[in-house]
Design an enzyme around this catalytic site. Structure first.
Site, PDB file in Angstrom:
ATOM      1  N   GLY A  10      30.108  14.447  -4.906  1.00 46.70           N
ATOM      2  CA  GLY A  10      30.173  15.320  -3.722  1.00 46.70           C
ATOM      3  C   GLY A  10      30.173  14.528  -2.416  1.00 46.70           C
ATOM      4  O   GLY A  10      30.253  13.286  -2.414  1.00 46.70           O
ATOM      5  N   ASN A  35      31.966  21.473  -7.263  1.00 51.42           N
ATOM      6  CA  ASN A  35      32.384  21.451  -5.856  1.00 51.42           C
ATOM      7  C   ASN A  35      32.982  20.084  -5.485  1.00 51.42           C
ATOM      8  O   ASN A  35      32.787  19.595  -4.375  1.00 51.42           O
ATOM      9  CB  ASN A  35      31.199  21.788  -4.946  1.00 51.42           C
ATOM     10  CG  ASN A  35      31.642  22.181  -3.551  1.00 51.42           C
ATOM     11  OD1 ASN A  35      32.696  22.805  -3.383  1.00 51.42           O
ATOM     12  ND2 ASN A  35      30.884  21.797  -2.538  1.00 51.42           N
ATOM     13  N   SER A 124      16.374  19.672   2.787  1.00 49.41           N
ATOM     14  CA  SER A 124      17.138  20.068   3.972  1.00 49.41           C
ATOM     15  C   SER A 124      16.182  20.497   5.077  1.00 49.41           C
ATOM     16  O   SER A 124      15.090  21.021   4.805  1.00 49.41           O
ATOM     17  CB  SER A 124      18.024  21.257   3.584  1.00 49.41           C
ATOM     18  OG  SER A 124      18.518  21.894   4.728  1.00 49.41           O
ATOM     19  N   TYR A 148      19.194  30.081  -0.494  1.00 52.33           N
ATOM     20  CA  TYR A 148      19.464  28.636  -0.575  1.00 52.33           C
ATOM     21  C   TYR A 148      18.228  27.858  -0.086  1.00 52.33           C
ATOM     22  O   TYR A 148      17.748  26.941  -0.743  1.00 52.33           O
ATOM     23  CB  TYR A 148      20.687  28.272   0.277  1.00 52.33           C
ATOM     24  CG  TYR A 148      20.793  26.795   0.559  1.00 52.33           C
ATOM     25  CD1 TYR A 148      21.112  25.899  -0.467  1.00 52.33           C
ATOM     26  CD2 TYR A 148      20.544  26.276   1.836  1.00 52.33           C
ATOM     27  CE1 TYR A 148      21.202  24.532  -0.212  1.00 52.33           C
ATOM     28  CE2 TYR A 148      20.632  24.910   2.085  1.00 52.33           C
ATOM     29  CZ  TYR A 148      20.957  24.045   1.058  1.00 52.33           C
ATOM     30  OH  TYR A 148      21.019  22.692   1.316  1.00 52.33           O
ATOM     31  N   LYS A 152      15.329  25.132  -2.023  1.00 48.42           N
ATOM     32  CA  LYS A 152      14.853  23.815  -1.564  1.00 48.42           C
ATOM     33  C   LYS A 152      13.323  23.809  -1.449  1.00 48.42           C
ATOM     34  O   LYS A 152      12.660  22.860  -1.841  1.00 48.42           O
ATOM     35  CB  LYS A 152      15.488  23.452  -0.211  1.00 48.42           C
ATOM     36  CG  LYS A 152      16.988  23.228  -0.269  1.00 48.42           C
ATOM     37  CD  LYS A 152      17.367  22.015  -1.105  1.00 48.42           C
ATOM     38  CE  LYS A 152      18.858  21.806  -1.200  1.00 48.42           C
ATOM     39  NZ  LYS A 152      19.265  20.833  -2.226  1.00 48.42           N
TER      40      LYS A 152
HETATM   41  P1  NAD Z   1      28.547  18.829  -2.328  1.00 53.15           P
HETATM   42  O1  NAD Z   1      28.789  20.206  -2.821  1.00 53.15           O
HETATM   43  O2  NAD Z   1      29.675  18.087  -1.700  1.00 53.15           O
HETATM   44  O3  NAD Z   1      27.976  17.930  -3.513  1.00 53.15           O
HETATM   45  C1  NAD Z   1      27.170  18.451  -4.547  1.00 53.15           C
HETATM   46  C2  NAD Z   1      27.742  17.942  -5.861  1.00 53.15           C
HETATM   47  O4  NAD Z   1      26.932  18.454  -6.924  1.00 53.15           O
HETATM   48  C3  NAD Z   1      29.175  18.434  -6.121  1.00 53.15           C
HETATM   49  O5  NAD Z   1      29.992  17.339  -6.475  1.00 53.15           O
HETATM   50  C4  NAD Z   1      29.030  19.432  -7.280  1.00 53.15           C
HETATM   51  O6  NAD Z   1      30.156  19.426  -8.106  1.00 53.15           O
HETATM   52  C5  NAD Z   1      27.780  18.900  -7.967  1.00 53.15           C
HETATM   53  N1  NAD Z   1      27.022  19.902  -8.723  1.00 53.15           N
HETATM   54  C6  NAD Z   1      26.625  21.134  -8.315  1.00 53.15           C
HETATM   55  N2  NAD Z   1      25.941  21.741  -9.295  1.00 53.15           N
HETATM   56  C7  NAD Z   1      25.890  20.870 -10.331  1.00 53.15           C
HETATM   57  C8  NAD Z   1      25.326  20.920 -11.623  1.00 53.15           C
HETATM   58  N3  NAD Z   1      24.686  22.011 -12.067  1.00 53.15           N
HETATM   59  N4  NAD Z   1      25.440  19.847 -12.434  1.00 53.15           N
HETATM   60  C9  NAD Z   1      26.096  18.732 -12.013  1.00 53.15           C
HETATM   61  N5  NAD Z   1      26.671  18.631 -10.808  1.00 53.15           N
HETATM   62  C10 NAD Z   1      26.567  19.686  -9.971  1.00 53.15           C
HETATM   63  O7  NAD Z   1      27.313  18.915  -1.330  1.00 53.15           O
HETATM   64  P2  NAD Z   1      26.712  17.795  -0.377  1.00 53.15           P
HETATM   65  O8  NAD Z   1      26.983  18.222   1.031  1.00 53.15           O
HETATM   66  O9  NAD Z   1      27.090  16.458  -0.819  1.00 53.15           O
HETATM   67  O10 NAD Z   1      25.154  18.057  -0.618  1.00 53.15           O
HETATM   68  C11 NAD Z   1      24.417  17.314  -1.567  1.00 53.15           C
HETATM   69  C12 NAD Z   1      22.990  17.828  -1.593  1.00 53.15           C
HETATM   70  O11 NAD Z   1      22.430  17.748  -0.289  1.00 53.15           O
HETATM   71  C13 NAD Z   1      22.864  19.299  -2.009  1.00 53.15           C
HETATM   72  O12 NAD Z   1      21.711  19.423  -2.829  1.00 53.15           O
HETATM   73  C14 NAD Z   1      22.678  20.017  -0.696  1.00 53.15           C
HETATM   74  O13 NAD Z   1      21.949  21.210  -0.855  1.00 53.15           O
HETATM   75  C15 NAD Z   1      21.893  18.991   0.101  1.00 53.15           C
HETATM   76  N6  NAD Z   1      22.058  19.169   1.546  1.00 53.15           N
HETATM   77  C16 NAD Z   1      23.308  19.135   2.100  1.00 53.15           C
HETATM   78  C17 NAD Z   1      23.464  19.319   3.468  1.00 53.15           C
HETATM   79  C18 NAD Z   1      24.838  19.311   4.102  1.00 53.15           C
HETATM   80  O14 NAD Z   1      24.948  19.686   5.265  1.00 53.15           O
HETATM   81  N7  NAD Z   1      25.878  18.870   3.436  1.00 53.15           N
HETATM   82  C19 NAD Z   1      22.338  19.525   4.291  1.00 53.15           C
HETATM   83  C20 NAD Z   1      21.072  19.538   3.696  1.00 53.15           C
HETATM   84  C21 NAD Z   1      20.943  19.345   2.321  1.00 53.15           C
HETATM   85  C1  UD1 Z   2      23.954  25.376   8.020  1.00 49.31           C
HETATM   86  C2  UD1 Z   2      22.916  26.073   7.182  1.00 49.31           C
HETATM   87  C3  UD1 Z   2      21.933  25.048   6.661  1.00 49.31           C
HETATM   88  C4  UD1 Z   2      22.660  23.964   5.898  1.00 49.31           C
HETATM   89  C5  UD1 Z   2      23.734  23.344   6.812  1.00 49.31           C
HETATM   90  C6  UD1 Z   2      24.586  22.332   6.109  1.00 49.31           C
HETATM   91  C7  UD1 Z   2      22.768  28.352   8.110  1.00 49.31           C
HETATM   92  C8  UD1 Z   2      21.925  29.316   8.876  1.00 49.31           C
HETATM   93  N1  UD1 Z   2      22.244  27.109   7.979  1.00 49.31           N
HETATM   94  O1  UD1 Z   2      23.302  24.776   9.141  1.00 49.31           O
HETATM   95  O2  UD1 Z   2      20.998  25.663   5.810  1.00 49.31           O
HETATM   96  O3  UD1 Z   2      21.746  22.945   5.494  1.00 49.31           O
HETATM   97  O4  UD1 Z   2      24.605  24.379   7.282  1.00 49.31           O
HETATM   98  O5  UD1 Z   2      25.286  22.891   5.047  1.00 49.31           O
HETATM   99  O6  UD1 Z   2      23.839  28.669   7.624  1.00 49.31           O
HETATM  100  N2  UD1 Z   2      29.143  27.084  14.512  1.00 49.31           N
HETATM  101  C9  UD1 Z   2      30.131  27.647  15.289  1.00 49.31           C
HETATM  102  N3  UD1 Z   2      31.320  27.960  14.691  1.00 49.31           N
HETATM  103  C10 UD1 Z   2      31.564  27.737  13.351  1.00 49.31           C
HETATM  104  C11 UD1 Z   2      30.542  27.159  12.574  1.00 49.31           C
HETATM  105  C12 UD1 Z   2      29.335  26.864  13.184  1.00 49.31           C
HETATM  106  O7  UD1 Z   2      29.948  27.854  16.466  1.00 49.31           O
HETATM  107  O8  UD1 Z   2      32.671  28.055  12.872  1.00 49.31           O
HETATM  108  C13 UD1 Z   2      27.864  26.686  15.160  1.00 49.31           C
HETATM  109  C14 UD1 Z   2      26.628  27.332  14.575  1.00 49.31           C
HETATM  110  O9  UD1 Z   2      26.343  28.543  15.217  1.00 49.31           O
HETATM  111  C15 UD1 Z   2      25.585  26.239  14.854  1.00 49.31           C
HETATM  112  C16 UD1 Z   2      26.369  24.937  14.749  1.00 49.31           C
HETATM  113  O10 UD1 Z   2      27.734  25.300  14.952  1.00 49.31           O
HETATM  114  O11 UD1 Z   2      25.096  26.339  16.155  1.00 49.31           O
HETATM  115  C17 UD1 Z   2      26.248  24.233  13.410  1.00 49.31           C
HETATM  116  O12 UD1 Z   2      26.568  25.164  12.371  1.00 49.31           O
HETATM  117  P1  UD1 Z   2      26.738  24.698  10.841  1.00 49.31           P
HETATM  118  O13 UD1 Z   2      27.628  23.509  10.791  1.00 49.31           O
HETATM  119  O14 UD1 Z   2      27.107  25.885  10.046  1.00 49.31           O
HETATM  120  O15 UD1 Z   2      25.292  24.180  10.462  1.00 49.31           O
HETATM  121  P2  UD1 Z   2      23.866  24.942  10.561  1.00 49.31           P
HETATM  122  O16 UD1 Z   2      24.025  26.373  10.862  1.00 49.31           O
HETATM  123  O17 UD1 Z   2      23.009  24.133  11.479  1.00 49.31           O
END
Ligand code: NAD
Ligand code: UD1
Length: 331
Positions: A10, A35, A124, A148, A152
C-alpha cells in the site's frame, strides 16, 4: 532485522519498504491486494535495486501468517494492513471490525505462537477525536467519531493489554497525521481507486485534468483563511519514522504511542497554492459547505518522537507537492 510488513504493497507500506531496505533491514511484504496491486513490486525493486520478497496473504488467515513468518524467520512486524476510508467504515462497520480488529488479533496470535514480540502499529491522529487543545500531544484524551477511528482505538487498547501481559513485548503505536507526497523517484505514491476522498489525491487529479475543480469543504472555520488546517507530513519522512521505531523496539519493552507529524498546520488553500507552484498551472477550486465530521484544525506536538526515536520530519510542503505531481504524471 528481518521484518514483516503487513499491507506493505500500500501507500505507506511501500515507502516504508524502501526506507527499511535502504537502512539495512531485510523485508518481507504480505498483502492481499485489496487496495493495491502487484505493479508496486516491480517499482519497489527498481528503487531498492534488489529483489523484494512478497507473499500474498490475508492477515485474517492464521495458518498463512504463521507459515510466512516461520519461513522467513521474522523478528519484528510493522502492521499497516487495514481498511482506512472513514465514510466506507460507516456503511460497512462489520467489515472494518473484521479486517482491522479481528485481523490484528489473528496477527498477534500467530506472532505469539512464534515468539515474535516486536510490533509497530499504524495508528492515526483520528484517535484524538475532536481536539480539546492544540497541538495534540499523546496525553490528549482519546475518542472516536466513526467506526474506522474506533478500530484504531480498540486495536491500541488490545495492544496495551498484550504488552501489559508479558514484559517481553515491545509495541509502538505510531499515530500518523496527514501523510501525503510520494517517493522522489516518482515510481511509487498514492493512487486511490475511484474518486479520492482525501484532499491531496483530489488536487492531483484536478492538476492532471481528470477532475474539474477541488471542492473546498468549508471557508468559515476559525482559521487564518477560513479553510480547514491539518498537519501534512511527507510520506518519506513518515516511512523513515518506522525505521526509527523498529530500532527503538530492539532495545525497549512495553507499549508506547507516538505522534508522527510535523507540528505545522497548513490550510486547504495553502495546499492548493503549493500544488499550483509544483505543477506550474492553476488549480480550479470552489468554496462549498463544510464536510460533516470535519474539525477546523489539528496538528501534532511531535516532541515525543524526537525524544524517544530521534526522529523529526525534514521535508517541506513544496517537497510533498512536487513529489506527488511527479508521481501523478506517471499514473
Ligand atoms: P493503503 O490502503 O494504501 O494500504 C493498506 C494495504 O493493506 C493495502 O495494500 C491493502 O491491500 C492491504 N490490506 C488491507 N487489508 C488487508 C488484509 N486483511 N490482509 C492483508 N493485506 C490487507 O493504506 P495506507 O494509506 O498505506 O495506510 C496504511 C495504514 O496506515 C492503515 O492501517 C491506515 O489505517 C493507517 N493510516 C493511514 C493514514 C493515511 O492518511 N493514509 C492515516 C492514518 C493511519
Ligand atoms: C481524513 C480522515 C482521517 C484519516 C485521514 C487519512 C475524516 C473525518 N478524517 O482526515 O480519519 O486518517 O483522512 O486517510 O474523514 N478537503 C477539502 N476537499 C476535499 C477533501 C478534503 O476541502 O475534496 C479538506 C477537508 O475538509 C480537510 C482537509 O481538506 O480540512 C484534509 O482532508 P482529508 O485529506 O480528507 O484528511 P482529514 O479529513 O484530515
Amino acid at each position: 532485522m528481518r521484518i514483516l510488513l503487513t499491507g506493505g504493497a500500500g501507500f505507506i507500506g511501500s515507502h516504508t519498504a524502501v526506507e527499511m531496505a535502504q537502512n539495512g533491514h531485510e523485508i518481507v511484504i504480505l498483502d492481499n491486494y485489496s487496495n493495491s496491486d502487484e505493479s508496486v513490486l516491480e517499482r519497489l525493486e527498481k528503487i531498492i535495486g534488489s529483489p523484494v520478497i512478497f507473499e500474498e496473504g490475508d492477515i485474517r488467515d492464521y495458518d498463512r501468517l504463521y507459515e510466512v513468518m516461520e519461513k522467513h524467520h521474522i523478528e519484528a512486524v510493522v502492521h499497516f494492513a487495514g481498511l482506512k476510508a472513514v465514510g466506507e467504515s460507516c456503511a460497512m462497520p462489520i467489515e472494518y471490525f473484521d479486517n482491522n480488529v479481528a485481523g490484528t488479533v489473528t496477527l498477534l496470535r500467530a506472532m505469539k505462537a512464534l515468539n515474535i514480540k516486536k510490533l509497530i502499529f499504524s495508528s492515526s491522529a483520528t484517535v484524538y477525536g475532536v481536539p480539546q487543545y492544540l497541538p495534540l500531544d499523546e496525553k490528549h484524551p482519546l475518542s472516536s467519531t466513526n467506526p474506522y477511528g474506533r478500530t484504531k482505538l480498540h486495536i491500541e487498547e488490545i495492544l496495551r493489554d498484550v504488552a501489559a501481559s508479558d514484559p517481553e513485548w515491545s509495541i509502538v503505536c505510531l499515530r500518523y497525521f496527514n501523510p501525503i507526497g510520494a517517493h522522489a523517484s516518482g515510481l511509487i505514491g498514492e493512487n486511490p481507486r475511484g474518486i479520492p476522498n482525501n484532499l491531496l489525491p483530489y488536487v492531483a487529479r484536478v492538476a492532471n485534468g481528470q477532475l474539474k475543480a477541488v471542492q473546498v469543504f468549508g471557508s468559515d472555520y476559525e482559521t487564518p483563511d477560513g479553510t480547514g488546517v491539518r498537519d501534512y507530513i511527507h510520506v518519506v519522512d513518515l516511512a523513515y519514522g518506522h525505521v526509527c521505531a523498529v530500532n527503538y523496539s530492539a532495545n525497549h519493552q512495553g507499549w508506547v504511542a507516538i505522534n508522527l507529524g510535523t507540528g505545522i498546520g497548513y490550510s486547504v488553500l495553502d495546499i492548493i497554492r503549493a500544488y499550483e507552484k509544483a505543477c506550474g498551472k492553476p488549480i480550479a477550486y470552489q468554496l462549498v459547505d463544510r464536510r460533516p465530521g470535519d474539525v477546523a484544525a489539528n496538528w501534532a506536538d511531535p516532541k515525543l518522537a524526537k525524544e524517544l526515536l530521534g526522529w523529526e520530519a525534514k521535508l517541506s510542503l513544496q517537497d510533498m507537492c512536487e513529489s506527488s505531481w511527479k508521481f501523478q504524471q506517471s499514473c
